[in-house]
Design a protein around this motif. Structure first.
Motif, PDB file in Angstrom:
ATOM      1  N   SER A 121     102.310 107.110  80.644  1.00  0.00           N
ATOM      2  CA  SER A 121     100.932 106.599  80.708  1.00  0.00           C
ATOM      3  C   SER A 121     100.610 105.765  79.479  1.00  0.00           C
ATOM      4  O   SER A 121      99.985 104.694  79.580  1.00  0.00           O
ATOM      5  CB  SER A 121      99.943 107.767  80.815  1.00  0.00           C
ATOM      6  N   TYR A 150     102.229 122.766  85.684  1.00  0.00           N
ATOM      7  CA  TYR A 150     102.055 121.339  85.372  1.00  0.00           C
ATOM      8  C   TYR A 150     100.958 120.741  86.252  1.00  0.00           C
ATOM      9  O   TYR A 150     100.069 120.040  85.757  1.00  0.00           O
ATOM     10  CB  TYR A 150     103.373 120.608  85.585  1.00  0.00           C
ATOM     11  N   SER A 169     104.826 112.564  81.173  1.00  0.00           N
ATOM     12  CA  SER A 169     103.700 111.870  81.810  1.00  0.00           C
ATOM     13  C   SER A 169     102.858 111.137  80.776  1.00  0.00           C
ATOM     14  O   SER A 169     102.417 110.005  81.001  1.00  0.00           O
ATOM     15  CB  SER A 169     102.821 112.869  82.578  1.00  0.00           C
ATOM     16  N   ILE A 188      97.360 119.042  85.045  1.00  0.00           N
ATOM     17  CA  ILE A 188      97.046 117.642  85.345  1.00  0.00           C
ATOM     18  C   ILE A 188      95.760 117.531  86.161  1.00  0.00           C
ATOM     19  O   ILE A 188      94.890 116.686  85.875  1.00  0.00           O
ATOM     20  CB  ILE A 188      98.213 116.969  86.095  1.00  0.00           C
ATOM     21  N   SER A 205     107.244 113.881  87.144  1.00  0.00           N
ATOM     22  CA  SER A 205     106.367 113.807  85.971  1.00  0.00           C
ATOM     23  C   SER A 205     106.243 112.367  85.478  1.00  0.00           C
ATOM     24  O   SER A 205     105.152 111.924  85.094  1.00  0.00           O
ATOM     25  CB  SER A 205     106.904 114.697  84.850  1.00  0.00           C
ATOM     26  N   ALA A 206     107.359 111.636  85.492  1.00  0.00           N
ATOM     27  CA  ALA A 206     107.343 110.237  85.048  1.00  0.00           C
ATOM     28  C   ALA A 206     106.523 109.377  86.008  1.00  0.00           C
ATOM     29  O   ALA A 206     105.696 108.561  85.573  1.00  0.00           O
ATOM     30  CB  ALA A 206     108.772 109.709  84.938  1.00  0.00           C
ATOM     31  N   ASN A 211     104.215 110.389  88.019  1.00  0.00           N
ATOM     32  CA  ASN A 211     102.827 110.804  87.910  1.00  0.00           C
ATOM     33  C   ASN A 211     102.175 110.195  86.671  1.00  0.00           C
ATOM     34  O   ASN A 211     100.991 109.846  86.687  1.00  0.00           O
ATOM     35  CB  ASN A 211     102.738 112.331  87.846  1.00  0.00           C
ATOM     36  N   GLY A 212     102.945 110.054  85.599  1.00  0.00           N
ATOM     37  CA  GLY A 212     102.423 109.390  84.409  1.00  0.00           C
ATOM     38  C   GLY A 212     102.066 107.940  84.699  1.00  0.00           C
ATOM     39  O   GLY A 212     101.072 107.418  84.188  1.00  0.00           O
ATOM     40  N   TYR A 213     102.884 107.301  85.528  1.00  0.00           N
ATOM     41  CA  TYR A 213     102.615 105.912  85.930  1.00  0.00           C
ATOM     42  C   TYR A 213     101.290 105.808  86.682  1.00  0.00           C
ATOM     43  O   TYR A 213     100.435 104.979  86.345  1.00  0.00           O
ATOM     44  CB  TYR A 213     103.764 105.412  86.803  1.00  0.00           C
ATOM     45  N   GLU A 273     104.722 109.542  95.759  1.00  0.00           N
ATOM     46  CA  GLU A 273     104.624 110.621  94.772  1.00  0.00           C
ATOM     47  C   GLU A 273     104.344 111.961  95.453  1.00  0.00           C
ATOM     48  O   GLU A 273     104.904 113.003  95.079  1.00  0.00           O
ATOM     49  CB  GLU A 273     103.512 110.284  93.784  1.00  0.00           C
ATOM     50  N   LEU A 329      98.876 108.019  86.770  1.00  0.00           N
ATOM     51  CA  LEU A 329      97.777 108.497  85.935  1.00  0.00           C
ATOM     52  C   LEU A 329      97.219 107.394  85.045  1.00  0.00           C
ATOM     53  O   LEU A 329      96.023 107.381  84.732  1.00  0.00           O
ATOM     54  CB  LEU A 329      98.251 109.663  85.063  1.00  0.00           C
TER      55      LEU A 329
END
Length: 227
Positions: free
Chosen positions: A34, A209, A30, A213, A89-90, A92-94, A63, A96
Motif C-alpha cells: 500500500s 489478519y 500489505s 484489516i 496479503s500483497a 490486498n495491500g494493492y 482477490e 487497500l
C-alpha cells in the motif's frame, strides 16, 4: 508435574508466536505494498482510478477467489497454504491503497493505531477468558452476514448515514470475532495436544489478519466522519 505445566505453557507461547508471526507478516506485506502504491506508484493508482476502474473491480473479485483458495489450501494442510496467504496479503495491500487514498494521513494513522489497540485488547480477552465464546462467535458471524447484505444494498442507495451505521456495527462484530478467533487458537492447540499442522496455523493467521484489516477499514470510515 510443574515441569509438565511449564513445558505446556512454553509450547503454547511458541504456538501463539508462530501464528502471530504470520499475522504480522501478512499485515506488514500489505502495508508495504500500500505504501509503495501511494508513493512510488502513485501515478499508476491515479491512472487506474481515472482511466481503468474496471481493472480494480476485476482484481477485487479475483482477490475474493484467492482468499477462498488460500483458506481451502490451509484446511487441507497443503504446502501452498502459506505462499497463498502471503500472495493474498500483497494483493490486498494493492486494493487497500485505493481505499486509503481517499483519507488524510492523520485519519489513516488514527484508524491504524485504534485498530491495533482494539485488536490487542480483544486478543488478550480471547486468550485469557475462561468463558466459552462460541455463542459470541456464531452471533458475530450471523451479524456479519447482515452487515454484508446492508453494505450491498447501500451500494445502490449511497446513504452516508447507513454507511456510518454499518461501520459502527462492523467494528463491534470484528471485535467479537477477534476475541473468539483467539480463543479458538487455544482450543485448537489443546485438542491437538500441541501438534498443530502448518495448515491450521496459516488458517488461524488468515482469520486474524482478516479481522484486523476489516476492523481498520471500518474505523477509517468512522474517523473520516469526524473530519
Amino acid at each position: 508435574m510443574n515441569n509438565t505445566i511449564i513445558q505446556t505453557q512454553t509450547g503454547l507461547s511458541q504456538f501463539y508466536a508462530k501464528v502471530y508471526g504470520f499475522v504480522a507478516m501478512g499485515i506488514g506485506l500489505s502495508a508495504v505494498v500500500s505504501g509503495l502504491m501511494l508513493t512510488v506508484f502513485q501515478q499508476h493508482l491515479i491512472n487506474v482510478l481515472v482511466g481503468s476502474p474496471m481493472v480494480l473491480y476485476l482484481i477485487i473479485f479475483g482477490e475474493l477467489g484467492l482468499v477462498l483458495f488460500a483458506s481451502r489450501a490451509a484446511a487441507r494442510n497443503t504446502p501452498m497454504a502459506l505462499p497463498l496467504f502471503l500472495i493474498y496479503s500483497a494483493v490486498n495491500g494493492y486494493t487497500l491503497s485505493f481505499v486509503i487514498a481517499r483519507y488524510t494521513q492523520t485519519t489513516v494513522l488514527q484508524a491504524f493505531v485504534s485498530a491495533a489497540v482494539m485488536f490487542a485488547v480483544m486478543a488478550v480477552i480471547g486468550l485469557v477468558t475462561k468463558k466459552d465464546l462460541s455463542a459470541v462467535g456464531k452471533f458475530c458471524l450471523a451479524a456479519l452476514l447482515g452487515v454484508i447484505i446492508a453494505s450491498v444494498v447501500n451500494m445502490f442507495i449511497g446513504s452516508g448515514t447507513m454507511s456510518f451505521i454499518v461501520s459502527l456495527a462492523s467494528v463491534l462484530i470484528f471485535a467479537g470475532l477477534i476475541a473468539w478467533d483467539n480463543q479458538q487458537m487455544r482450543l485448537v492447540y489443546e485438542e491437538l495436544n500441541g501438534q498443530v499442522p502448518m495448515g491450521w496455523i496459516v488458517s488461524l493467521a488468515l482469520n486474524l489478519y482478516l479481522d484486523f484489516i476489516n476492523l481498520f477499514i471500518h474505523l477509517l470510515n468512522i474517523f473520516a466522519r469526524r473530519d
